[in-house]
Design a protein around this motif. Structure first.
Motif, PDB file in Angstrom:
ATOM      1  N   GLU A 179     -12.722  32.316 -26.932  1.00  0.00           N
ATOM      2  CA  GLU A 179     -12.961  33.058 -25.517  1.00  0.00           C
ATOM      3  C   GLU A 179     -13.934  32.204 -24.734  1.00  0.00           C
ATOM      4  O   GLU A 179     -14.001  32.861 -23.502  1.00  0.00           O
ATOM      5  CB  GLU A 179     -13.905  34.507 -25.928  1.00  0.00           C
ATOM      6  N   LYS A 180     -14.807  31.051 -25.181  1.00  0.00           N
ATOM      7  CA  LYS A 180     -15.245  30.391 -24.465  1.00  0.00           C
ATOM      8  C   LYS A 180     -14.585  28.914 -23.943  1.00  0.00           C
ATOM      9  O   LYS A 180     -15.190  28.050 -23.328  1.00  0.00           O
ATOM     10  CB  LYS A 180     -16.762  29.896 -25.165  1.00  0.00           C
ATOM     11  N   GLY A 181     -13.152  29.054 -24.449  1.00  0.00           N
ATOM     12  CA  GLY A 181     -12.344  27.944 -24.069  1.00  0.00           C
ATOM     13  C   GLY A 181     -12.276  26.878 -24.886  1.00  0.00           C
ATOM     14  O   GLY A 181     -11.629  25.731 -24.747  1.00  0.00           O
ATOM     15  N   TYR A 182     -12.917  26.922 -26.126  1.00  0.00           N
ATOM     16  CA  TYR A 182     -12.737  25.911 -27.154  1.00  0.00           C
ATOM     17  C   TYR A 182     -11.486  25.786 -27.819  1.00  0.00           C
ATOM     18  O   TYR A 182     -10.805  27.100 -27.818  1.00  0.00           O
ATOM     19  CB  TYR A 182     -13.949  26.030 -28.174  1.00  0.00           C
ATOM     20  N   THR A 183     -10.912  24.825 -28.490  1.00  0.00           N
ATOM     21  CA  THR A 183      -9.906  24.702 -29.301  1.00  0.00           C
ATOM     22  C   THR A 183      -9.963  25.144 -30.547  1.00  0.00           C
ATOM     23  O   THR A 183     -10.986  24.710 -31.274  1.00  0.00           O
ATOM     24  CB  THR A 183      -9.285  23.362 -29.221  1.00  0.00           C
ATOM     25  N   ILE A 184      -9.042  26.085 -31.106  1.00  0.00           N
ATOM     26  CA  ILE A 184      -9.367  26.637 -32.330  1.00  0.00           C
ATOM     27  C   ILE A 184      -7.976  26.369 -33.336  1.00  0.00           C
ATOM     28  O   ILE A 184      -6.812  26.210 -32.631  1.00  0.00           O
ATOM     29  CB  ILE A 184      -9.495  27.992 -32.310  1.00  0.00           C
ATOM     30  N   THR A 185      -8.103  26.394 -34.549  1.00  0.00           N
ATOM     31  CA  THR A 185      -7.073  26.664 -35.520  1.00  0.00           C
ATOM     32  C   THR A 185      -7.646  26.981 -36.685  1.00  0.00           C
ATOM     33  O   THR A 185      -8.794  27.310 -36.834  1.00  0.00           O
ATOM     34  CB  THR A 185      -6.470  25.007 -35.907  1.00  0.00           C
ATOM     35  N   GLY A 186      -6.846  27.630 -37.960  1.00  0.00           N
ATOM     36  CA  GLY A 186      -7.273  27.973 -39.105  1.00  0.00           C
ATOM     37  C   GLY A 186      -6.172  28.389 -40.168  1.00  0.00           C
ATOM     38  O   GLY A 186      -5.110  28.155 -39.896  1.00  0.00           O
ATOM     39  N   PHE A 187      -6.888  28.490 -41.265  1.00  0.00           N
ATOM     40  CA  PHE A 187      -6.251  28.999 -42.467  1.00  0.00           C
ATOM     41  C   PHE A 187      -6.441  30.397 -42.811  1.00  0.00           C
ATOM     42  O   PHE A 187      -7.316  30.805 -42.796  1.00  0.00           O
ATOM     43  CB  PHE A 187      -6.523  28.013 -43.570  1.00  0.00           C
ATOM     44  N   TYR A 188      -4.984  30.979 -43.028  1.00  0.00           N
ATOM     45  CA  TYR A 188      -5.113  32.381 -43.667  1.00  0.00           C
ATOM     46  C   TYR A 188      -4.135  32.344 -44.701  1.00  0.00           C
ATOM     47  O   TYR A 188      -3.037  31.810 -44.703  1.00  0.00           O
ATOM     48  CB  TYR A 188      -4.809  33.312 -42.725  1.00  0.00           C
ATOM     49  N   GLU A 189      -4.499  33.169 -46.000  1.00  0.00           N
ATOM     50  CA  GLU A 189      -3.112  33.170 -46.955  1.00  0.00           C
ATOM     51  C   GLU A 189      -1.833  33.702 -46.296  1.00  0.00           C
ATOM     52  O   GLU A 189      -1.804  34.608 -45.414  1.00  0.00           O
ATOM     53  CB  GLU A 189      -3.673  34.082 -48.017  1.00  0.00           C
ATOM     54  N   TYR A 190      -0.897  33.230 -46.883  1.00  0.00           N
ATOM     55  CA  TYR A 190       0.645  33.717 -46.454  1.00  0.00           C
ATOM     56  C   TYR A 190       0.613  34.886 -46.826  1.00  0.00           C
ATOM     57  O   TYR A 190       1.503  35.761 -46.150  1.00  0.00           O
ATOM     58  CB  TYR A 190       1.464  32.389 -46.597  1.00  0.00           C
ATOM     59  N   ILE A 191       0.893  35.348 -48.023  1.00  0.00           N
ATOM     60  CA  ILE A 191       1.086  36.441 -48.800  1.00  0.00           C
ATOM     61  C   ILE A 191      -0.103  36.999 -48.815  1.00  0.00           C
ATOM     62  O   ILE A 191      -0.896  36.770 -49.602  1.00  0.00           O
ATOM     63  CB  ILE A 191       1.812  36.429 -50.234  1.00  0.00           C
ATOM     64  N   LYS A 192      -0.184  38.201 -47.996  1.00  0.00           N
ATOM     65  CA  LYS A 192      -1.418  39.005 -47.951  1.00  0.00           C
ATOM     66  C   LYS A 192      -1.822  39.718 -49.146  1.00  0.00           C
ATOM     67  O   LYS A 192      -1.017  40.596 -49.614  1.00  0.00           O
ATOM     68  CB  LYS A 192      -1.478  39.945 -46.642  1.00  0.00           C
ATOM     69  N   SER A 193      -3.020  39.510 -49.692  1.00  0.00           N
ATOM     70  CA  SER A 193      -3.211  40.131 -51.210  1.00  0.00           C
ATOM     71  C   SER A 193      -3.615  41.646 -51.095  1.00  0.00           C
ATOM     72  O   SER A 193      -3.645  42.152 -52.022  1.00  0.00           O
ATOM     73  CB  SER A 193      -4.334  39.168 -51.624  1.00  0.00           C
ATOM     74  N   GLU A 194      -4.023  41.929 -49.853  1.00  0.00           N
ATOM     75  CA  GLU A 194      -4.382  43.601 -49.623  1.00  0.00           C
ATOM     76  C   GLU A 194      -5.588  43.852 -50.410  1.00  0.00           C
ATOM     77  O   GLU A 194      -5.984  45.130 -50.630  1.00  0.00           O
ATOM     78  CB  GLU A 194      -2.988  44.377 -49.720  1.00  0.00           C
TER      79      GLU A 194
END
Length: 393
Positions: free
Chosen positions: A251-266
């Motif tokens: 929201e401040k204009g910075y560049t972002i990326t990330g990891f999140y699990e593919y099959i959601k564990s719930e």
């Protein structure tokens, strides 16, 4: 709740890229991630209990993190507590800074939250916390061109409160940008459900908010996917970023990326988010991908001497006397080698395609290259040196 819309990188394509772009030193360090360390971090995180923001357990987790970094050899001067409050609740973010060799005032932020709700939160987000710790341990004495900030946020579960505070009071002050951040790499809930086929990770890119930073995020996320294929056994998918600690930066204009699990564990936000239900092998594999990618983003040394200190140059290695600058570059790159030495230069894009070559030329015209990340290889009689370069016009 995250609903994942994806397109997949095929394993064949990733293997093709990997065959052309693998940097052995990066892989060697990614392989230094150990299952024992990951499992031990997860167990200790679990033992701290329910780490609700502002609770005694939350403070205990903060102190546990500080002691971990001290045990890896980081000094107390490298650790900064970032206190914040909301209502009657007080908590702290923890920031550990590893200074870069060429760009000490430009930062790669790798982050994840350590607060939990209801349960011990071993996946959400003991998994990301464990990976940050392992990356910090392995890269402690590895020179990187860009500075790295390992940031552990609290208050994520109450609405990204800790990261909002950090962005609006440290990265920014009023309307003034105080931190020059090259990339924010967020790791959140990568524990996986035990019993699932956990062989794929979601790489998250910016698709909304401030549109001016979307292209840069897309490029970084493509690179993250490539690095994942290079340095881990995981396949990748691309999805959109939302509802985690990279959002205030976006929201401040910075560049972002990330990891999140593919099959959601719930299992998040429940007592079922515990050691019994997590897949520690999955966390281990995501850790390898993260260490490989972090080296790429921060431009780590390609020397395999893991005992090097920042700004330390091996006296007997002539390859380490080679200088490549500026980086990032616009239309020209200078390569300094020992005089009278014969050498050749090859520049490849991230797909492994040769885009530029020369022999015995110290000044390389890069004006025809598009913005992005490339590898430059200097070949000499003493051996070859490969570095990452950025074209940024």
């Amino acid at each position: 709740m995250k609903k994942i819309a994806v397109f997949l990188f095929t394993s064949v394509a990733l293997q093709n890229i990997a065959a052309q772009n693998l940097i052995q030193a990066y892989k060697d360090r990614a392989d230094m991630v150990t299952q024992a360390n990951i499992s031990n971090n997860l167990q200790e995180f679990s033992n701290l209990g329910v780490k609700t923001t502002g609770s005694t357990a939350n403070t205990d987790a903060l102190n546990w993190l500080k002691n971990k970094y001290l045990s890896y050899g980081y000094s107390s001067s490298q650790m900064v507590e970032d206190p914040f409050s909301f209502g009657s609740t007080n908590s702290k973010n923890l920031v550990i800074t590893k200074t870069g060799t060429l760009y000490p005032d430009k930062y790669i932020i790798i982050c994840g939250h350590y607060d939990t709700i209801v349960g011990p939160g071993v996946s959400d987000n003991g998994s990301g916390t464990s990976i940050l710790l392992e990356a910090a341990r392995i890269l402690k004495d590895i020179p990187t061109e860009y500075s790295i900030k390992f940031v552990h946020f609290s208050g994520e579960e109450q609405g990204l409160i800790g990261s909002n505070h950090y962005v609006n009071n440290v990265a920014y002050q009023g309307n003034t940008r105080k931190l020059d951040i090259k990339l924010v790499f967020n790791i959140d809930q990568v524990g996986g459900q035990i019993g699932n086929l956990n062989n794929k990770i979601t790489c998250e890119r910016d698709t909304g908010g401030i549109s001016s930073n979307n292209a840069a995020s897309n490029t970084a996320t493509q690179e993250l996917a490539v690095c994942t294929g290079l340095y881990s056994p995981l396949q990748t998918s691309i999805s959109y970023a939302y509802s985690s600690d990279y959002i205030p930066f976006e929201e401040k204009g910075y560049t972002i990326t990330g990891f999140y699990e593919y099959i959601k564990s719930e299992n998040e936000h429940s007592t079922d988010d515990n050691l019994t239900n997590i897949d520690p092998v999955y966390v281990f594999n995501v850790g390898k991908a993260a260490v490989g990618a972090l080296q790429h983003f921060a431009v780590a040394s390609t020397s395999n001497n893991n005992n090097l200190q920042v700004n330390e140059t091996p006296a007997k290695d002539p390859l380490q006397n080679i200088r490549i600058y500026p980086n990032p570059a616009k239309d020209m790159i200078t390569v300094e080698t020992e005089k009278s030495k014969q050498f050749s230069i090859e520049i490849n894009d991230m797909a492994g395609h040769l885009v530029l070559s020369s022999e015995n030329q110290n000044r390389i015209n890069t004006s025809a290259l598009q913005n992005g990340v490339y590898t430059i290889t200097i070949k000499t009689s003493a051996g070859n040196l490969t570095r990452k370069i950025i074209i940024e016009k």
